[in-house]
Write a protein that holds these residues in place. Sequence first.
Motif, PDB file in Angstrom:
ATOM      1  N   LYS A 133       0.815  -1.232   0.000  1.00 26.91           N
ATOM      2  CA  LYS A 133       0.000   0.000   0.000  1.00 26.91           C
ATOM      3  C   LYS A 133       0.841   1.271   0.000  1.00 26.91           C
ATOM      4  CE  LYS A 133      -0.923   0.591   4.926  1.00 26.91           C
ATOM      5  NZ  LYS A 133      -1.899   0.989   5.903  1.00 26.91           N
ATOM      6  N   PHE A 134       2.131   1.158   0.317  1.00 23.92           N
ATOM      7  CA  PHE A 134       3.023   2.315   0.226  1.00 23.92           C
ATOM      8  C   PHE A 134       3.937   2.200  -0.999  1.00 23.92           C
ATOM      9  CE2 PHE A 134       2.661   2.109   5.080  1.00 23.92           C
ATOM     10  CZ  PHE A 134       1.680   3.094   5.136  1.00 23.92           C
ATOM     11  N   TYR A 140       7.724   6.954   5.655  1.00 18.80           N
ATOM     12  CA  TYR A 140       8.565   8.039   6.201  1.00 18.80           C
ATOM     13  C   TYR A 140       9.637   7.393   7.067  1.00 18.80           C
ATOM     14  CZ  TYR A 140       5.076   7.514   9.992  1.00 18.80           C
ATOM     15  OH  TYR A 140       4.226   7.005  10.932  1.00 18.80           O
ATOM     16  N   TYR A 143       8.955   5.624  10.428  1.00 22.65           N
ATOM     17  CA  TYR A 143       7.832   4.681  10.463  1.00 22.65           C
ATOM     18  C   TYR A 143       8.232   3.385  11.173  1.00 22.65           C
ATOM     19  CZ  TYR A 143       3.995   1.735   8.838  1.00 22.65           C
ATOM     20  OH  TYR A 143       2.923   0.893   8.784  1.00 22.65           O
ATOM     21  N   TRP A 168      -7.196   5.150  16.095  1.00 22.57           N
ATOM     22  CA  TRP A 168      -6.185   4.983  15.061  1.00 22.57           C
ATOM     23  C   TRP A 168      -5.086   6.032  15.119  1.00 22.57           C
ATOM     24  CZ3 TRP A 168      -3.980   7.858  11.303  1.00 22.57           C
ATOM     25  CH2 TRP A 168      -3.180   7.165  10.388  1.00 22.57           C
ATOM     26  N   GLY A 169      -3.850   5.590  14.984  1.00 22.95           N
ATOM     27  CA  GLY A 169      -2.734   6.466  14.673  1.00 22.95           C
ATOM     28  C   GLY A 169      -1.845   6.882  15.831  1.00 22.95           C
ATOM     29  N   GLY A 170      -0.565   6.974  15.544  1.00 26.11           N
ATOM     30  CA  GLY A 170       0.388   7.549  16.478  1.00 26.11           C
ATOM     31  C   GLY A 170       1.074   6.575  17.409  1.00 26.11           C
ATOM     32  N   ASP A 172       2.323   3.681  16.907  1.00 20.74           N
ATOM     33  CA  ASP A 172       3.545   3.103  16.336  1.00 20.74           C
ATOM     34  C   ASP A 172       4.688   4.113  16.337  1.00 20.74           C
ATOM     35  OD1 ASP A 172       2.127   4.583  14.472  1.00 20.74           O
ATOM     36  OD2 ASP A 172       2.310   3.131  12.859  1.00 20.74           O
ATOM     37  N   ASP A 173       4.356   5.393  16.129  1.00 26.38           N
ATOM     38  CA  ASP A 173       5.385   6.434  16.193  1.00 26.38           C
ATOM     39  C   ASP A 173       5.906   6.575  17.621  1.00 26.38           C
ATOM     40  OD1 ASP A 173       4.934   7.033  13.443  1.00 26.38           O
ATOM     41  OD2 ASP A 173       3.203   8.247  14.005  1.00 26.38           O
ATOM     42  N   ARG A 213      -3.494  12.180  19.208  1.00 27.94           N
ATOM     43  CA  ARG A 213      -2.223  11.508  18.951  1.00 27.94           C
ATOM     44  C   ARG A 213      -1.016  12.439  18.841  1.00 27.94           C
ATOM     45  NH1 ARG A 213      -4.952  12.143  14.391  1.00 27.94           N
ATOM     46  NH2 ARG A 213      -4.002  12.046  12.319  1.00 27.94           N
ATOM     47  N   PHE A 214      -1.206  13.615  18.265  1.00 27.05           N
ATOM     48  CA  PHE A 214      -0.056  14.514  18.101  1.00 27.05           C
ATOM     49  C   PHE A 214       0.393  15.107  19.436  1.00 27.05           C
ATOM     50  CE2 PHE A 214      -2.088  14.517  13.874  1.00 27.05           C
ATOM     51  CZ  PHE A 214      -1.024  14.009  13.135  1.00 27.05           C
ATOM     52  N   LEU A 217       2.150  12.405  21.328  1.00 27.10           N
ATOM     53  CA  LEU A 217       3.477  12.126  20.779  1.00 27.10           C
ATOM     54  C   LEU A 217       4.504  13.170  21.212  1.00 27.10           C
ATOM     55  CD1 LEU A 217       2.995  10.970  17.075  1.00 27.10           C
ATOM     56  CD2 LEU A 217       4.393   9.865  18.843  1.00 27.10           C
TER      57      LEU A 217
HETATM   58  C1  NGS Z   1       1.112   8.176  10.298  1.00 29.23           C
HETATM   59  C2  NGS Z   1       0.504   7.752  11.620  1.00 29.23           C
HETATM   60  C3  NGS Z   1       0.912   6.321  11.920  1.00 29.23           C
HETATM   61  C4  NGS Z   1       0.476   5.420  10.770  1.00 29.23           C
HETATM   62  C5  NGS Z   1       1.080   5.925   9.462  1.00 29.23           C
HETATM   63  C6  NGS Z   1       0.651   5.112   8.249  1.00 29.23           C
HETATM   64  O1  NGS Z   1       0.699   9.468   9.979  1.00 29.23           O
HETATM   65  O2  NGS Z   1       0.319   5.908  13.121  1.00 29.23           O
HETATM   66  O3  NGS Z   1       0.688   7.290   9.263  1.00 29.23           O
HETATM   67  O4  NGS Z   1      -0.722   5.150   8.152  1.00 29.23           O
HETATM   68  N1  NGS Z   1       0.980   8.647  12.685  1.00 29.23           N
HETATM   69  C7  NGS Z   1       0.175   9.577  13.234  1.00 29.23           C
HETATM   70  O5  NGS Z   1      -1.007   9.712  12.958  1.00 29.23           O
HETATM   71  C8  NGS Z   1       0.826  10.505  14.240  1.00 29.23           C
HETATM   72  S1  NGS Z   1      -1.458   4.277   7.069  1.00 29.23           S
HETATM   73  O6  NGS Z   1      -1.094   4.819   5.743  1.00 29.23           O
HETATM   74  O7  NGS Z   1      -1.030   2.898   7.214  1.00 29.23           O
HETATM   75  O8  NGS Z   1      -2.911   4.391   7.298  1.00 29.23           O
HETATM   76  O9  NGS Z   1       0.887   4.075  10.986  1.00 29.23           O
END
Ligand code: NGS
Length: 256
Positions: A133-134, A140, A143, A168-170, A172-173, A213-214, A217
Amino acid sequence: NLSHLSKALSHGDGMPYCPKTSPLTGGPIHISFPSGLTISEVQRKNPLVVRGGRYRPPGCERQQLSYGIYVIHQAGNYTFNRAKLMNVGFREAMREEDWDCLFFHDVDLIPEDDRNLYTCDTNPKHAAIAMDKFGYKLPYKMYFGGVSALTPLHYLKMNGFPNNYWGWGGEDDDIGVRVSLAGMYITRPSLKVGRYKMIKHKLDKGNDVNPKRFSMLAKTRQTWKMDGMNTVEYEIISRQYLPLYTNITVNIGTEH
Ligand code: NGS
C-alpha cells in the motif's frame, strides 16, 4: 570421524545445530488471497503445527524457527487500542514460555519473502518496511508500524508499548520514539526482503482516528517511563488453544 563431529556440534538433547544461514530459503513468495480459503484447509496444509499454534522444526529447514502464534482480541465494543493489546500479548506469551524473540504483528500483513527472517537482532527491528500500500517503500523515515521484532530485554528496556493510545494512529510512532529514548536504535531488513502484502479492509468500526495523537506524541519523553509494561492492567476473558494459534480475549478497559 563424522559421528564424533555431529556429537560435538549438538545440543544436549542430541539435536544437531543448523547452519547459521539457512540454505533453504527461496526468496520471493507469491501471495494471493483465495476467496474460498477456509481455516481447516490452512490446518490441513500445516499438519506439524500443534495445539495453540506451536511449531518445532523436525530438522534444519527454511527459517528453522521454533514458534508459537498468539492472537489477542479486545473484548467489547470500545475504541480499539493496538499498543495495549501488544502489551497483553507480551505478558501472556512470556508467561507460557521463555521466548527469546517476539514479533508484534498486525493481523492484516503477509510477508512476501522468506529471507525476511522472523528472528531478533541486537536492536529492535522494523520488519514491515516495504508494504504494497506504500508502493513497497518506507512511507517516512521514522515509520515503525506493521511488524516489529523485539527481544524481551528490548521490550522491558523501553517499558513496552504505551497503554493510552485509543483509536487509530500515532501509537507506532510513539513506540519508535521509545526505542531511541531507551538508548536503542531501529534496524531493518532490505527493501527487497522486507516486503508485505496487506489484506485490504476499510477503517474498522471502533477504530476512529485518535485526535489526541499529536499532543501525546509530543510528550512521549515525559511519559514513557510512567506508562507501559510497568502499569498495564487488564483481565483475561478467555484463552483457547486452537489448532493454529492461541486465541486470547482480553478486557483492557476504556479511556478514563
Ligand atoms: C502516520 C501515523 C501512523 C500510521 C502511518 C501510516 O501518519 O500511526 O501514518 O498510516 N501517525 C500519526 O497519525 C501521528 S497508514 O497509511 O497505514 O494508514 O501508521
